[in-house]
Design a protein around this motif. Sequence first.
Motif, PDB file in Angstrom:
ATOM      1  N   ASN A  59       0.168   0.145  23.849  1.00 33.90           N
ATOM      2  CA  ASN A  59       1.179  -0.521  24.165  1.00 33.90           C
ATOM      3  C   ASN A  59       1.817  -0.694  25.638  1.00 33.90           C
ATOM      4  N   SER A 267      11.692  -3.206  19.680  1.00 36.37           N
ATOM      5  CA  SER A 267      10.833  -4.208  20.477  1.00 36.37           C
ATOM      6  C   SER A 267      11.478  -5.330  21.033  1.00 36.37           C
ATOM      7  N   CYS A 358      -2.289  -6.045  16.460  1.00 36.62           N
ATOM      8  CA  CYS A 358      -1.391  -5.671  17.847  1.00 36.62           C
ATOM      9  C   CYS A 358      -2.496  -5.051  18.671  1.00 36.62           C
ATOM     10  N   ALA A 361       0.757  -4.143  24.323  1.00 31.56           N
ATOM     11  CA  ALA A 361       1.508  -5.059  24.837  1.00 31.56           C
ATOM     12  C   ALA A 361       0.890  -5.568  25.948  1.00 31.56           C
ATOM     13  N   CYS A 365       0.965 -11.273  24.638  1.00 36.09           N
ATOM     14  CA  CYS A 365       1.995 -11.335  23.266  1.00 36.09           C
ATOM     15  C   CYS A 365       2.645 -12.350  23.331  1.00 36.09           C
TER      16      CYS A 365
END
Length: 432
Positions: A59, A267, A358, A361, A365
């Motif tokens: 991420n 988040s 996922c 990141a 996104c």
Amino acid sequence: MSQMVWKEYIKALKNEVKPALGCTEPISLALATAKARSVVGDEDILSIVAKVSPNLMKNGMGVTVPGTGMKGLAIAAAAGAVCGDAEAGLEVLKNINADHVANAKKLLDQNLVSVSIADVDKVLYSEATIKTQNHVAKVCIADTHTKIVRIEKDGEVIFEEPIIEGKGHTKPYDLTGASIADIHDFCTNAPLEDIAFMKDAETINTALSVEGLMNDYGLHIGKTMMKQLDKGFIAQDLMTDIMIRTSAGSDARMGGATLPAMSNSGSGNQGISATMPVVVVADFLKASEEDRIRAQALSHLVAVYIHNTFPALSALCATSTAAMGAAAGMGWLLGDKKLDVINDAICSMIGDVSGIICDGAANSCAMKVSSTANSAFKAVIMALDNVRVTGQEGLVSPTVEESIRNLGSLVSDGMKQTDAQIIKIMINKSQC
């Protein structure tokens, strides 16, 4: 429902809904380096050695660090060491300026910063070791983005909180026995002054959304969609407005804007996903201040409740569960506060978006934020017409609580190999 349970709900909101500047995984590492820097003092930095868990690496690899114009964990580590406020939590880089960025880049250019994967049995973990001429400091963060569990100076442990390998972090609130029905009751009937702080979620994330529509951050999905209105490619309606204003917040947040997001469950994207669809519907309805606050509390608390059924970081894109919270908030506003509308909308979303993965990141996104916001509104308008994904289909069971448990089981157990494979692909790509 007892007042003691309501107090736990308030604690959950206050602990899980907080301002955060930038993507919280690189920000967690920046916090570790900022704290280590505060321990060694202002001497010239000779090296920064950072190690993070595989999920934090996933991420942090592809996301822009606020104020730097650069992506990745190395610049986050350097920026944290140069200008990080070690006491500011998820807003550790709130004071960053051009001179700080230049100094952080010098550390990278001189090859003084390294980032690798730590050999730890932790989903969320970061550590930073900073060496100067006279001192060395090491700081470890585990289980949540801001929980410092160990500090060393010159080989001596000056602070430590025990880490039990393989065990989850004990949260400062207890949702044992919670349910969507009880959360609905709380958010509908709790004294307004007890949840008035939820107004901040609307204020902070609306400002981020406006910023995303004014400038070309990331993939500028919200701004691009707004341009298509004049061409007639998309229609000006409530669903479109929800998608545009929600994705714009994520565009800005992932694209390095220096405005904070009100996060949810650690988040910023989850916070944006839980907030902005509810804001747009409230604007459409010209909802009262009280109803806006109660709908935000419901959205965010449902998002926290569902997210608590699986690990903090996983193979599931958690904007999907945050958008389930948004479905609850929108359903409450549009459905005359009826619980059945909320239950049906959540079940339909589990049948719709539970497969979104996922893969780290990144600017993309915002596309997932847009998709899950669309799913949330679609599920709500289905529920308003007494239509839902039935309990005989896929992960969805007859009741909302069973459906949530099914989703949690899938993410916690069934998606572990998926997560490992995603990380492997991403690490291999970065080495090409």
